[in-house]
Design an enzyme around this catalytic site. Structure first.
Site, PDB file in Angstrom:
ATOM      1  N   CYS A   2       0.849  -1.192   0.000  1.00  0.00           N
ATOM      2  CA  CYS A   2       0.000   0.000   0.000  1.00  0.00           C
ATOM      3  C   CYS A   2       0.884   1.241   0.000  1.00  0.00           C
ATOM      4  O   CYS A   2       1.965   1.254   0.571  1.00  0.00           O
ATOM      5  CB  CYS A   2      -0.941   0.111   1.203  1.00  0.00           C
ATOM      6  SG  CYS A   2      -2.048  -1.281   1.359  1.00  0.00           S
ATOM      7  N   ARG A  27       3.361   0.031  -5.145  1.00  0.00           N
ATOM      8  CA  ARG A  27       3.193  -0.604  -3.834  1.00  0.00           C
ATOM      9  C   ARG A  27       1.861  -1.334  -3.695  1.00  0.00           C
ATOM     10  O   ARG A  27       1.613  -2.006  -2.697  1.00  0.00           O
ATOM     11  CB  ARG A  27       3.291   0.452  -2.728  1.00  0.00           C
ATOM     12  CG  ARG A  27       4.614   1.181  -2.703  1.00  0.00           C
ATOM     13  CD  ARG A  27       4.622   2.235  -1.641  1.00  0.00           C
ATOM     14  NE  ARG A  27       4.610   1.648  -0.314  1.00  0.00           N
ATOM     15  CZ  ARG A  27       5.681   1.349   0.390  1.00  0.00           C
ATOM     16  NH1 ARG A  27       6.874   1.606  -0.099  1.00  0.00           N
ATOM     17  NH2 ARG A  27       5.593   0.823   1.585  1.00  0.00           N
ATOM     18  N   TRP A  74      -3.101  -2.564  -1.588  1.00  0.00           N
ATOM     19  CA  TRP A  74      -2.841  -3.967  -1.873  1.00  0.00           C
ATOM     20  C   TRP A  74      -3.537  -4.724  -0.734  1.00  0.00           C
ATOM     21  O   TRP A  74      -3.103  -4.660   0.415  1.00  0.00           O
ATOM     22  CB  TRP A  74      -1.341  -4.248  -1.890  1.00  0.00           C
ATOM     23  CG  TRP A  74      -0.983  -5.644  -2.298  1.00  0.00           C
ATOM     24  CD1 TRP A  74      -0.811  -6.102  -3.571  1.00  0.00           C
ATOM     25  CD2 TRP A  74      -0.716  -6.756  -1.430  1.00  0.00           C
ATOM     26  NE1 TRP A  74      -0.472  -7.429  -3.551  1.00  0.00           N
ATOM     27  CE2 TRP A  74      -0.406  -7.855  -2.257  1.00  0.00           C
ATOM     28  CE3 TRP A  74      -0.717  -6.939  -0.051  1.00  0.00           C
ATOM     29  CZ2 TRP A  74      -0.090  -9.109  -1.750  1.00  0.00           C
ATOM     30  CZ3 TRP A  74      -0.407  -8.184   0.462  1.00  0.00           C
ATOM     31  CH2 TRP A  74      -0.101  -9.259  -0.386  1.00  0.00           C
ATOM     32  N   ASN A 100      -0.903   1.907   5.930  1.00  0.00           N
ATOM     33  CA  ASN A 100      -0.130   0.834   5.297  1.00  0.00           C
ATOM     34  C   ASN A 100       0.360  -0.069   6.417  1.00  0.00           C
ATOM     35  O   ASN A 100       1.019   0.404   7.340  1.00  0.00           O
ATOM     36  CB  ASN A 100       1.062   1.438   4.533  1.00  0.00           C
ATOM     37  CG  ASN A 100       2.056   0.375   4.118  1.00  0.00           C
ATOM     38  OD1 ASN A 100       1.687  -0.752   3.838  1.00  0.00           O
ATOM     39  ND2 ASN A 100       3.329   0.736   4.057  1.00  0.00           N
ATOM     40  N   GLY A 101       0.023  -1.367   6.351  1.00  0.00           N
ATOM     41  CA  GLY A 101       0.452  -2.300   7.395  1.00  0.00           C
ATOM     42  C   GLY A 101      -0.687  -3.230   7.751  1.00  0.00           C
ATOM     43  O   GLY A 101      -1.642  -3.378   6.984  1.00  0.00           O
ATOM     44  N   GLU A 481      16.041 -17.404 -11.074  1.00  0.00           N
ATOM     45  CA  GLU A 481      15.648 -16.007 -11.293  1.00  0.00           C
ATOM     46  C   GLU A 481      14.953 -15.842 -12.652  1.00  0.00           C
ATOM     47  O   GLU A 481      13.953 -15.122 -12.759  1.00  0.00           O
ATOM     48  CB  GLU A 481      16.885 -15.102 -11.184  1.00  0.00           C
ATOM     49  CG  GLU A 481      16.662 -13.640 -11.513  1.00  0.00           C
ATOM     50  CD  GLU A 481      15.607 -12.947 -10.650  1.00  0.00           C
ATOM     51  OE1 GLU A 481      15.169 -13.506  -9.636  1.00  0.00           O
ATOM     52  OE2 GLU A 481      15.201 -11.820 -11.031  1.00  0.00           O
ATOM     53  N   LYS A 485      11.201 -14.394 -13.122  1.00  0.00           N
ATOM     54  CA  LYS A 485      10.878 -13.238 -13.975  1.00  0.00           C
ATOM     55  C   LYS A 485       9.753 -13.599 -14.921  1.00  0.00           C
ATOM     56  O   LYS A 485       8.792 -12.857 -15.074  1.00  0.00           O
ATOM     57  CB  LYS A 485      12.079 -12.799 -14.814  1.00  0.00           C
ATOM     58  CG  LYS A 485      13.111 -11.896 -14.259  1.00  0.00           C
ATOM     59  CD  LYS A 485      12.721 -10.566 -13.745  1.00  0.00           C
ATOM     60  CE  LYS A 485      12.140 -10.643 -12.376  1.00  0.00           C
ATOM     61  NZ  LYS A 485      12.988 -10.418 -11.257  1.00  0.00           N
ATOM     62  N   GLU A 488       6.288 -14.172 -13.029  1.00  0.00           N
ATOM     63  CA  GLU A 488       5.633 -13.031 -12.375  1.00  0.00           C
ATOM     64  C   GLU A 488       5.069 -12.014 -13.356  1.00  0.00           C
ATOM     65  O   GLU A 488       4.093 -11.339 -13.052  1.00  0.00           O
ATOM     66  CB  GLU A 488       6.542 -12.356 -11.345  1.00  0.00           C
ATOM     67  CG  GLU A 488       7.669 -11.535 -11.909  1.00  0.00           C
ATOM     68  CD  GLU A 488       8.486 -10.824 -10.847  1.00  0.00           C
ATOM     69  OE1 GLU A 488       7.923 -10.329  -9.870  1.00  0.00           O
ATOM     70  OE2 GLU A 488       9.715 -10.759 -11.022  1.00  0.00           O
ATOM     71  N   HIS A 504      15.791 -36.442 -11.644  1.00  0.00           N
ATOM     72  CA  HIS A 504      15.185 -36.979 -10.416  1.00  0.00           C
ATOM     73  C   HIS A 504      13.704 -36.614 -10.298  1.00  0.00           C
ATOM     74  O   HIS A 504      13.141 -36.709  -9.216  1.00  0.00           O
ATOM     75  CB  HIS A 504      15.957 -36.469  -9.199  1.00  0.00           C
ATOM     76  CG  HIS A 504      17.379 -36.925  -9.181  1.00  0.00           C
ATOM     77  ND1 HIS A 504      17.744 -38.220  -8.915  1.00  0.00           N
ATOM     78  CD2 HIS A 504      18.520 -36.255  -9.469  1.00  0.00           C
ATOM     79  CE1 HIS A 504      19.063 -38.332  -8.998  1.00  0.00           C
ATOM     80  NE2 HIS A 504      19.559 -37.151  -9.336  1.00  0.00           N
ATOM     81  N   LYS A 603       5.374  -4.124  -5.169  1.00  0.00           N
ATOM     82  CA  LYS A 603       6.831  -3.970  -5.212  1.00  0.00           C
ATOM     83  C   LYS A 603       7.444  -4.229  -3.837  1.00  0.00           C
ATOM     84  O   LYS A 603       8.451  -4.887  -3.709  1.00  0.00           O
ATOM     85  CB  LYS A 603       7.161  -2.552  -5.674  1.00  0.00           C
ATOM     86  CG  LYS A 603       8.646  -2.251  -5.778  1.00  0.00           C
ATOM     87  CD  LYS A 603       9.206  -2.822  -7.039  1.00  0.00           C
ATOM     88  CE  LYS A 603      10.688  -2.594  -7.197  1.00  0.00           C
ATOM     89  NZ  LYS A 603      11.261  -3.579  -8.128  1.00  0.00           N
TER      90      LYS A 603
HETATM   91  O1  M6R Z   1      12.669  -5.401  -1.630  1.00  0.00           O
HETATM   92  P1  M6R Z   1      13.166  -6.827  -1.571  1.00  0.00           P
HETATM   93  O2  M6R Z   1      14.364  -7.046  -2.415  1.00  0.00           O
HETATM   94  O3  M6R Z   1      13.386  -7.291  -0.162  1.00  0.00           O
HETATM   95  O4  M6R Z   1      11.981  -7.677  -2.164  1.00  0.00           O
HETATM   96  C1  M6R Z   1      12.034  -9.066  -2.179  1.00  0.00           C
HETATM   97  C2  M6R Z   1      11.056  -9.655  -3.169  1.00  0.00           C
HETATM   98  O5  M6R Z   1       9.750  -9.279  -2.845  1.00  0.00           O
HETATM   99  C3  M6R Z   1      11.362  -9.174  -4.592  1.00  0.00           C
HETATM  100  O6  M6R Z   1      12.671  -9.491  -4.950  1.00  0.00           O
HETATM  101  C4  M6R Z   1      10.409  -9.839  -5.607  1.00  0.00           C
HETATM  102  O7  M6R Z   1      10.617 -11.204  -5.652  1.00  0.00           O
HETATM  103  C5  M6R Z   1      10.648  -9.186  -6.962  1.00  0.00           C
HETATM  104  N1  M6R Z   1       9.623  -8.230  -7.234  1.00  0.00           N
HETATM  105  C6  M6R Z   1      10.697 -10.149  -8.077  1.00  0.00           C
HETATM  106  O8  M6R Z   1      10.961  -9.506  -9.291  1.00  0.00           O
END
Ligand code: M6R
Length: 608
Positions: A2, A27, A74, A100-101, A481, A485, A488, A504, A603
């Site tokens: 948020c 956010r 969010w 936010n929280g 990774e 990518k 997501e 396996h 984010k």
């Molecule tokens: O701000 P952070 O690096 O701690 O965030 C961790 C994850 O939420 C973040 O890396 C997330 O997996 C990415 N948005 C993926 O692209």
């Protein structure tokens, strides 16, 4: 998650708040709202969906200065809906709040408030707070908030306003970020400095259990005990141009192309003329690096993949065992920590709740904590014993790209530095490696200039619904990774696997419609990767190889080949990462996805 903004000043309040929200949309974006104080009342506008749903109605508010609060959500408690969107009002509709929280004891508080006659309009946890403030209000909003928060458990950044106190905002925080932006005759409160960056770069970060009373000319900081505090503002280290799209179609693409710069900026100026690596941030008293016997990385998502890569680098260069934990799992295995164990938290935002908890737990156990963080002044940076900043600049796209590469740069740097301080690496090795690292910026540039094959592969396979990414050794975290990518931003099912593990289990999945991306640069495990490629081929799954330029042999046995520049084996992830980010980007665009705001994501993940 948020994003919250508060404004007090002479600009048109609703418009100014909306511009702030636009910058915070990363956010959360499932609903949004604005409340502005107008005469004797508070006018509220809320909509389900992202900010585009709110924008057409902004004309409802008069174009004049004033006081207001705004929110982009969010959802945690209560579905995304107009009713659950913030701001929330008290029964008398005289006080508004954005939050936010998570208020952990909201059920209990809600029942108590209902029994005392309060009426609720939403299913959110937040609404209880504004009712508690209403009960405690005796003509002083700051005091009412302070008293109300005594019964609240959980995490919050809150901003309030009241019709009884025109021109006043009150903010409070615990475990969620809240920044004060200080302008000329106007002031802001927000979840991140981005929200007010186009108006001012002077900021003050609130710490846990602090409250602030803000007018357009003044501000007053107090603790939850009511003690007054003094704090000097700081200058935000970037300006608003760095958060514009700059001609790119999406933030994600812009940020992918900013990687050579992010790489350079993170490494810059660390090697002295005499050949000694300097990381001033780690030269403080609380780090006796010679005493460290063990390193544990804690992180989530993309930052976790950077940390996994860190294990290969550190164990290779040093005599210390390195462990890597997903932050949210850290406690469960109850790792034994002591002052000889360095806990390294890796986080772009420096606000991720799971990683923050891991840092706090490590500190309680007496372990020294170091954070590798991109956002200057973030909670993790402030609470860790030391911080090594990545200098990637602001990242707006939800998918981490340039901050991932910057984290890798910082981790290589940290590995070299620890090796130097512990007397394990020769000065000549350090100088040579540092120079090689600096030179990688041009190799990244080459990958970004040569995208034809990446686009072609994306076009050929963008309709497939499953992908398997394989890598070995230091490229295994990259396989994970690359899969993250893709899934997501394009919503395709993708898995990243150590290539040797395929036989396996996952091999059972393969069929002619299930592409496998093999990360197979020329390195010490090339032969073994070749065997895995043959195993895939025998199951008739299409193979995309990501290989070292000039490797014509691999071309013969794979369906498509994406070439990356030749670099030293332990630097291969640096050139593979941008190619895989672009692959995910093109696939997602070809499927019509919103790459900057993928569904269900935010984010910064400030809930556990
Ligand atoms: O701000 P952070 O690096 O701690 O965030 C961790 C994850 O939420 C973040 O890396 C997330 O997996 C990415 N948005 C993926 O692209």
């Amino acid at each position: 998650m948020c994003g919250i903004v508060g404004y007090v000043g002479d600009r048109p309040a609703a418009e100014t708040l909306f511009r702030g929200l636009r910058r915070l949309e990363y956010r959360g974006y499932d609903s949004a709202g604005i409340a502005v104080h107008e005469g004797e009342r508070i006018s509220v506008l809320k909509r389900k969906g992202n900010l585009d749903q709110l924008e057409p109605y902004l004309g409802w508010f008069p174009r004049r200065g004033g006081t207001g609060v705004a929110h982009t959500r969010w959802a945690t408690h209560g579905l995304p809906s107009k009713e659950n969107a913030h701001p929330h009002l008290d029964c008398g509709e005289e006080i508004a709040v954005v939050h936010n929280g998570i208020i952990e004891n909201f059920q209990e508080l809600r029942e108590e408030l209902l029994s005392r006659g309060h009426r609720f309009r939403s299913q959110t946890d937040t609404e209880v707070v504004v009712h508690l403030v209403e009960e405690n209000y005796r003509g002083d909003l700051l005091e009412a908030v302070r008293l109300a928060l005594r019964s609240v458990h959980g995490a919050y950044a809150l901003v309030f306003m009241s019709v009884r106190e025109p021109g006043v905002l009150v903010g409070a925080r615990r475990d969620s970020p809240l920044l004060l932006g200080l302008g000329e005759g106007e002031n802001f409160l927000a979840s991140a400095t981005l929200a007010f960056l186009e108006f001012t770069r002077r900021a003050v970060a609130l710490e846990n259990d602090e409250l602030v009373r803000v007018t357009k000319e003044d501000w007053e900081l107090v603790t939850t005990e009511g003690k007054r505090l003094e704090r000097s503002p700081y200058q935000v280290p970037f300006d608003v141009t760095s958060v514009e799209k700059g001609g790119f179609a999406d933030y994600m693409l812009k940020e992918i192309y900013e990687q050579p710069q992010a790489w350079q900026d993170t490494l810059r100026g660390r090697l002295s003329r005499s050949g000694v690596l300097r990381i001033e941030e780690l030269e403080e008293d609380h780090f006796d690096l010679k005493r460290i016997r063990r390193i544990i990385f804690v992180s989530c998502g993309t930052s976790y993949h950077a940390s996994l890569l860190g294990r290969y680098v550190m164990e290779n260069w040093m005599d210390i065992p390195v462990e890597v934990d997903i932050s949210s799992e850290f406690f469960y295995r109850e790792p034994r920590l002591d002052p000889e164990c360095l806990v390294v938290a890796v986080s772009q935002s420096g606000e991720t709740a799971d990683t923050m908890s891991a840092v706090r737990w490590a500190k309680n156990c007496g372990a020294p904590t170091l954070s590798v963080v991109n956002v200057v002044g973030s909670m993790m940076a402030r609470e860790s014993d030391g911080v090594l900043y990545t200098h990637a600049g602001p990242e707006i796209g939800v998918a981490a790209t340039k901050t991932f590469l910057a984290q890798i740069a910082a981790i290589y740097l940290l590995g070299l530095y620890l090796g130097q301080e512990r007397g394990l690496l020769e000065p000549e090795f350090i100088r040579h490696t540092y120079e090689r690292l600096e030179a990688l910026s041009s190799r990244i540039e080459e990958v970004l200039q040569d995208t034809e094959m990446v686009e072609r592969c994306a076009e050929k396979y963008c309709r497939c619904e499953d992908f398997l990414f394989l890598g070995r050794n230091i490229n295994y975290p990259l396989a994970m990774e690359a899969a993250l990518k893709l899934k997501e931003i394009s919503y395709i099912h993708a898995e990243g696997y150590p290539a040797g593990e395929m036989k396996h289990g996952p091999i059972a999945l393969l069929h002619p419609g299930f592409p496998v991306v093999a990360l197979i640069p020329r390195d010490g495990v090339y032969g073994k990767m070749r065997s895995n490629v043959e195993e895939v081929k025998a199951r008739q799954a299409p193979i995309i190889a990501v290989a070292t330029r000039g490797d014509s042999e691999i071309r013969e046995c794979c369906d498509e080949t994406i070439y990356v520049p030749e670099v030293e084996p332990h630097f291969n992830p640096v050139v593979i990462a941008p190619a895989m980010q672009l692959f995910a980007y093109y696939v997602a665009k070809m499927r019509g996805c919103n790459v900057d705001q993928p569904r269900n994501l935010a984010k910064t993940v400030t809930v556990e």
